[in-house]
Write an enzyme that holds these catalytic residues in place. Sequence first.
Site, PDB file in Angstrom:
ATOM      1  CB  CYS A 165     -29.147 -19.828 -48.871  1.00 37.52           C
ATOM      2  SG  CYS A 165     -30.731 -20.347 -49.572  1.00 37.52           S
ATOM      3  CG  ASN A 216     -32.431 -21.191 -54.802  1.00 33.48           C
ATOM      4  OD1 ASN A 216     -32.658 -21.506 -55.965  1.00 33.48           O
ATOM      5  ND2 ASN A 216     -32.377 -19.925 -54.421  1.00 33.48           N
ATOM      6  NE  ARG A 240     -30.060 -19.085 -45.192  1.00 34.97           N
ATOM      7  CZ  ARG A 240     -28.999 -19.771 -44.803  1.00 34.97           C
ATOM      8  NH1 ARG A 240     -28.108 -19.203 -44.014  1.00 34.97           N
ATOM      9  NH2 ARG A 240     -28.802 -21.003 -45.215  1.00 34.97           N
ATOM     10  CB  SER A 241     -30.434 -17.614 -52.003  1.00 38.23           C
ATOM     11  OG  SER A 241     -31.107 -18.822 -52.197  1.00 38.23           O
ATOM     12  CG  ASP A 277     -31.939 -22.071 -42.883  1.00 35.86           C
ATOM     13  OD1 ASP A 277     -33.071 -21.606 -43.130  1.00 35.86           O
ATOM     14  OD2 ASP A 277     -31.515 -23.113 -43.412  1.00 35.86           O
TER      15      ASP A 277
END
Length: 151
Positions: A8, A11, A14-15, A122
């Site tokens: 993403c 970091n 989402r990731s 996001d």
Amino acid sequence: MTKILMVCLGNICRSPLAEGILKSKLPSNSFLVDSAGTANYHVDSPPDKRSIITARSHGLEISHLRGRQFNSDDFEVFDLIYTMDNSNYQNVIRQARKEEDKLKVKLILNEVYPGKDLDVPDPYYSGDQGFENVYQMLNEACEIISNKLTS
């Protein structure tokens, strides 16, 4: 061992959630899952507290993860690279050194909605419910990824 990277922007939202979710669905002796951001805003930072709380509410622990920036060497390490949105997809593709690199990069929601090129929003500015919504989207995508990789 199959190596998968979730990407993403920073970091921290989402990731790391995607990393924690997919790790929970795959056997660790056959798969390595990591995450990174295309920007360097949060290198060495833990995930956003709302990502940590959301993950914990689903039985996952991601507080030990630390942000790192995506770099072109990741193409050599990882077999699959899932981006959370079109902007980060383009940022990753721009760093590809060869066509084979580009073939590793996918938008994660295309697993659920093939060819639609949808973004995982996001949640940073959207409050707690935004994080839960992102978790649900990623959980669905990661379930499909897990089934594909283990069947």
